[in-house]
Motif scaffolding. Structure first.
Motif, PDB file in Angstrom:
ATOM      1  N   GLU A   1      -9.225  -6.224  -5.457  1.00  0.00           N
ATOM      2  CA  GLU A   1      -8.435  -7.437  -5.679  1.00  0.00           C
ATOM      3  C   GLU A   1      -7.041  -7.146  -6.229  1.00  0.00           C
ATOM      4  O   GLU A   1      -6.263  -8.073  -6.442  1.00  0.00           O
ATOM      5  CB  GLU A   1      -9.194  -8.379  -6.618  1.00  0.00           C
ATOM      6  CG  GLU A   1     -10.515  -8.836  -6.018  1.00  0.00           C
ATOM      7  CD  GLU A   1     -11.234  -9.846  -6.893  1.00  0.00           C
ATOM      8  OE1 GLU A   1     -11.037 -11.047  -6.683  1.00  0.00           O
ATOM      9  OE2 GLU A   1     -11.992  -9.424  -7.778  1.00  0.00           O
ATOM     10  N   GLY A   2      -6.740  -5.868  -6.470  1.00  0.00           N
ATOM     11  CA  GLY A   2      -5.391  -5.500  -6.889  1.00  0.00           C
ATOM     12  C   GLY A   2      -5.180  -5.463  -8.383  1.00  0.00           C
ATOM     13  O   GLY A   2      -4.033  -5.561  -8.834  1.00  0.00           O
ATOM     14  N   LYS A   3      -6.231  -5.258  -9.166  1.00  0.00           N
ATOM     15  CA  LYS A   3      -6.060  -5.285 -10.625  1.00  0.00           C
ATOM     16  C   LYS A   3      -5.301  -4.059 -11.131  1.00  0.00           C
ATOM     17  O   LYS A   3      -4.531  -4.151 -12.089  1.00  0.00           O
ATOM     18  CB  LYS A   3      -7.411  -5.460 -11.312  1.00  0.00           C
ATOM     19  CG  LYS A   3      -8.505  -4.443 -10.944  1.00  0.00           C
ATOM     20  CD  LYS A   3      -8.536  -3.281 -11.880  1.00  0.00           C
ATOM     21  CE  LYS A   3      -9.631  -2.289 -11.504  1.00  0.00           C
ATOM     22  NZ  LYS A   3      -9.538  -1.046 -12.285  1.00  0.00           N
ATOM     23  N   THR A   4      -5.476  -2.886 -10.496  1.00  0.00           N
ATOM     24  CA  THR A   4      -4.752  -1.691 -10.951  1.00  0.00           C
ATOM     25  C   THR A   4      -3.259  -1.820 -10.665  1.00  0.00           C
ATOM     26  O   THR A   4      -2.423  -1.528 -11.531  1.00  0.00           O
ATOM     27  CB  THR A   4      -5.318  -0.432 -10.272  1.00  0.00           C
ATOM     28  OG1 THR A   4      -6.676  -0.255 -10.669  1.00  0.00           O
ATOM     29  CG2 THR A   4      -4.513   0.797 -10.664  1.00  0.00           C
ATOM     30  N   THR A   5      -2.914  -2.259  -9.446  1.00  0.00           N
ATOM     31  CA  THR A   5      -1.502  -2.458  -9.113  1.00  0.00           C
ATOM     32  C   THR A   5      -0.873  -3.489 -10.039  1.00  0.00           C
ATOM     33  O   THR A   5       0.273  -3.339 -10.484  1.00  0.00           O
ATOM     34  CB  THR A   5      -1.365  -2.905  -7.646  1.00  0.00           C
ATOM     35  OG1 THR A   5      -1.997  -1.938  -6.808  1.00  0.00           O
ATOM     36  CG2 THR A   5       0.093  -3.023  -7.250  1.00  0.00           C
TER      37      THR A   5
ATOM     38  N   ARG B   1       0.831  -1.211   0.000  1.00  0.00           N
ATOM     39  CA  ARG B   1       0.000   0.000   0.000  1.00  0.00           C
ATOM     40  C   ARG B   1       0.865   1.260   0.000  1.00  0.00           C
ATOM     41  O   ARG B   1       0.536   2.252  -0.667  1.00  0.00           O
ATOM     42  CB  ARG B   1      -0.928  -0.013   1.219  1.00  0.00           C
ATOM     43  CG  ARG B   1      -1.927   1.137   1.237  1.00  0.00           C
ATOM     44  CD  ARG B   1      -2.866   0.993   2.417  1.00  0.00           C
ATOM     45  NE  ARG B   1      -3.693  -0.189   2.313  1.00  0.00           N
ATOM     46  CZ  ARG B   1      -4.833  -0.229   1.640  1.00  0.00           C
ATOM     47  NH1 ARG B   1      -5.281   0.869   1.022  1.00  0.00           N
ATOM     48  NH2 ARG B   1      -5.537  -1.335   1.586  1.00  0.00           N
ATOM     49  N   ALA B   2       1.974   1.212   0.743  1.00  0.00           N
ATOM     50  CA  ALA B   2       2.853   2.391   0.800  1.00  0.00           C
ATOM     51  C   ALA B   2       3.747   2.472  -0.434  1.00  0.00           C
ATOM     52  O   ALA B   2       4.024   3.575  -0.933  1.00  0.00           O
ATOM     53  CB  ALA B   2       3.707   2.345   2.063  1.00  0.00           C
TER      54      ALA B   2
ATOM     55  N   VAL C   1       6.868  -1.678  -8.438  1.00  0.00           N
ATOM     56  CA  VAL C   1       8.048  -2.547  -8.340  1.00  0.00           C
ATOM     57  C   VAL C   1       9.338  -1.755  -8.514  1.00  0.00           C
ATOM     58  O   VAL C   1      10.420  -2.244  -8.178  1.00  0.00           O
ATOM     59  CB  VAL C   1       7.982  -3.674  -9.394  1.00  0.00           C
ATOM     60  CG1 VAL C   1       6.845  -4.627  -9.075  1.00  0.00           C
ATOM     61  CG2 VAL C   1       7.840  -3.103 -10.806  1.00  0.00           C
ATOM     62  N   THR C   2       9.244  -0.542  -9.033  1.00  0.00           N
ATOM     63  CA  THR C   2      10.443   0.282  -9.178  1.00  0.00           C
ATOM     64  C   THR C   2      11.006   0.695  -7.828  1.00  0.00           C
ATOM     65  O   THR C   2      12.169   1.078  -7.731  1.00  0.00           O
ATOM     66  CB  THR C   2      10.114   1.549  -9.992  1.00  0.00           C
ATOM     67  OG1 THR C   2       8.964   2.197  -9.421  1.00  0.00           O
ATOM     68  CG2 THR C   2       9.818   1.206 -11.437  1.00  0.00           C
ATOM     69  N   ALA C   3      10.178   0.611  -6.770  1.00  0.00           N
ATOM     70  CA  ALA C   3      10.645   0.968  -5.432  1.00  0.00           C
ATOM     71  C   ALA C   3      11.218  -0.228  -4.684  1.00  0.00           C
ATOM     72  O   ALA C   3      11.679  -0.090  -3.552  1.00  0.00           O
ATOM     73  CB  ALA C   3       9.494   1.562  -4.617  1.00  0.00           C
ATOM     74  N   LEU C   4      11.222  -1.421  -5.323  1.00  0.00           N
ATOM     75  CA  LEU C   4      11.704  -2.638  -4.673  1.00  0.00           C
ATOM     76  C   LEU C   4      13.057  -3.041  -5.217  1.00  0.00           C
ATOM     77  O   LEU C   4      13.477  -2.591  -6.293  1.00  0.00           O
ATOM     78  CB  LEU C   4      10.697  -3.781  -4.893  1.00  0.00           C
ATOM     79  CG  LEU C   4       9.257  -3.522  -4.434  1.00  0.00           C
ATOM     80  CD1 LEU C   4       8.369  -4.705  -4.797  1.00  0.00           C
ATOM     81  CD2 LEU C   4       9.199  -3.252  -2.940  1.00  0.00           C
TER      82      LEU C   4
END
Length: 463
Positions: free
Chosen positions: A276-280, A230-231, A235-238
């Motif tokens: 359900e997380g489709k946008t992410t 959420r924060a 994936v660019t931040a991982l």
């Protein structure tokens, strides 16, 4: 259910079972601490007949012993009589109701013997001793009175107190070890029963078996749950080798194997219901495709609650609706997410009639032009069950990806979503299982799941 099914439930629900066990142990401990301590004192009587005092080998002695054993059982029943309780109460000058006193006394006839134990329970150990002794003495008198025949002074059977009532030094109840042990056993039984029932009535998707029961579409990847999503949803931040990053790489690879003969592809990413997380999934899939050198465009096709542009930090005032109205061209409306190089066509102003716009000729022309300009177009669409937008977009694209949230999406919802796509002849190319639990520390369940079970269209693992 087989044994392995129960073992699987125990492994999955061990926290639930443990909570039940702890709760029952806590209740048992509280009851034990709050319960009034009860002390029990016991006196012992020995019942004999006139014949039992002669030669033990004689027939009279044997018959007398059998007669005594039979009578002892009857005497045990008489101990609980209200008449004897009233007599004991009068002798000890107790202000206790006869019925209450009778409830606290018990008598046990030892099997195959002529021994009768009389016990009395009371919060005061001295009172317990006094009443038990009074009961024993009163019982000897009662037996003598009942067994003495009219006109005779000596009864054929008598009772003798062989052990006077003892002074109890420790409470007979509550028993902490027994109570806590029973609480633990009850908690474990309730926990296991609840876990089994919960599993039987749980219709959410949690495994490949659940997926196959609702749809024939292959599993393209599984994305593990991460509390920090959420924060930091991108994936660019991982770090490059984190589990979620690897899972999206698996999804990227498997998606590229869908319809390999077609150079330009348009895919709709949707879900059965919101949350359900489709946008992410859409955004991160687009980023990983862009990082692999694919000319990819992310289209914010959710014209009701657009979130993709906000997740990327882009402005959505100009986008799909602006292009459809002819105010700007698609090339002018496309923005670039600088950290990843992903091209994005935002939603634009939210229209009052999203479904009409999405099935318009202008939308078909826009998708045709975008297909010609990019290797792959990813459309972030609304959920399937609440509105028809995703089904309309799916019919105009090369296929749809259905995002399913582990432990939330039900098999019925998944089946209905797949049916919605089938009704408009949209091709469901695969399922993405989102927010799967981490299997063990250091090894992401999502990566292992997606890597091992990321089936391509030919149902073979694609790595």
């Amino acid at each position: 259910m087989e044994l392995r099914d129960y073992l699987r439930i125990l492994r999955r629900r061990w926290v639930w079972i443990g909570c039940w066990a702890l709760a029952c142990v806590a209740v048992a401990s509280a009851v034990t601490l709050l319960a009034t301590k009860q002390y029990q004192s016991t006196a012992r009587l020995f019942v004999t007949t006139a014949g039992s005092g002669s030669d033990p080998s004689s027939s009279d002695a044997y018959q007398g012993g059998l007669f005594s054993q039979q009578r002892v059982t009857s005497y045990a029943e008489l101990v609980g009589s209200r008449a004897l309780a009233a007599q004991v109460s009068r002798e000890l000058h107790l202000d206790i109701d006869a019925t209450e006193m009778a409830d606290n006394v018990s008598a046990t006839a030892l099997p195959n013997s002529v021994v009768l134990d009389i016990s009395y329970t009371d919060p005061d150990p001295k009172s317990a001793q006094a009443v038990a002794q009074a009961y024993a003495d009163g019982m000897t008198d009662l037996i003598r009175e009942l067994e003495t025949q009219p006109g005779q002074s000596t009864p054929p059977i008598k009772a003798t107190v062989v052990d006077n009532a003892d002074l109890p030094t420790s409470p007979a109840s509550p028993n902490p070890v027994r109570n806590i042990g029973l609480g633990l056993m009850l908690g474990l039984l309730l926990g296991v029963a609840t876990a089994v029932l919960r599993d039987l009535f749980d219709t959410t998707v949690k495994s490949l078996v659940d997926l196959s029961a609702a749809t024939d579409a292959p599993l393209l990847a599984a994305i593990s749950y991460d509390a920090s999503t959420r924060a930091t949803p991108l994936v660019t931040a991982l770090k490059p080798h984190e589990a979620r990053v690897e899972a999206f790489r698996v999804l990227r690879t498997n998606l590229q194997f869908v319809d390999v003969d077609k150079a330009d592809k348009v895919f709709v990413v949707t879900s059965a219901v919101p949350g359900e997380g489709k946008t992410t999934t859409s955004v991160n899939l687009g980023i990983t495709l862009s990082q692999a050198g694919v000319r990819v465009l992310l289209v914010e096709g959710d014209l009701r609650r657009p979130k993709a542009s906000a997740a990327l930090g882009l402005d959505n005032s100009i986008g799909v609706t602006t292009v459809l109205l002819g105010r700007v061209s698609a090339e002018e409306a496309v923005q670039v997410h600088e950290p990843s190089g992903l091209s994005v066509l935002a939603s634009g102003a939210i229209p009052p009639n999203p479904a009409e716009l999405l099935q318009s000729n202008a939308m078909h022309d826009l998708l045709r032009d975008l297909r010609a300009s990019y290797d792959m177009v990813i459309i972030d669409a609304p959920p399937l069950l609440p509105v028809t937008d995703a089904a309309l977009l799916g019919a105009a694209s090369d296929g749809a990806l259905l995002v399913v949230r582990h432990g939330k999406t039900t098999k019925d919802q998944l089946a209905q979503a797949a049916s919605r796509l089938a009704q408009v002849d949209a091709d469901l190319v695969g399922v993405v299982l989102n927010m799967t639990p981490v299997k063990s520390r250091g090894t992401g369940y999502g990566y292992g799941y997606g890597y091992g079970y990321g089936y391509g269209p030919d149902s073979r693992p694609v790595t």
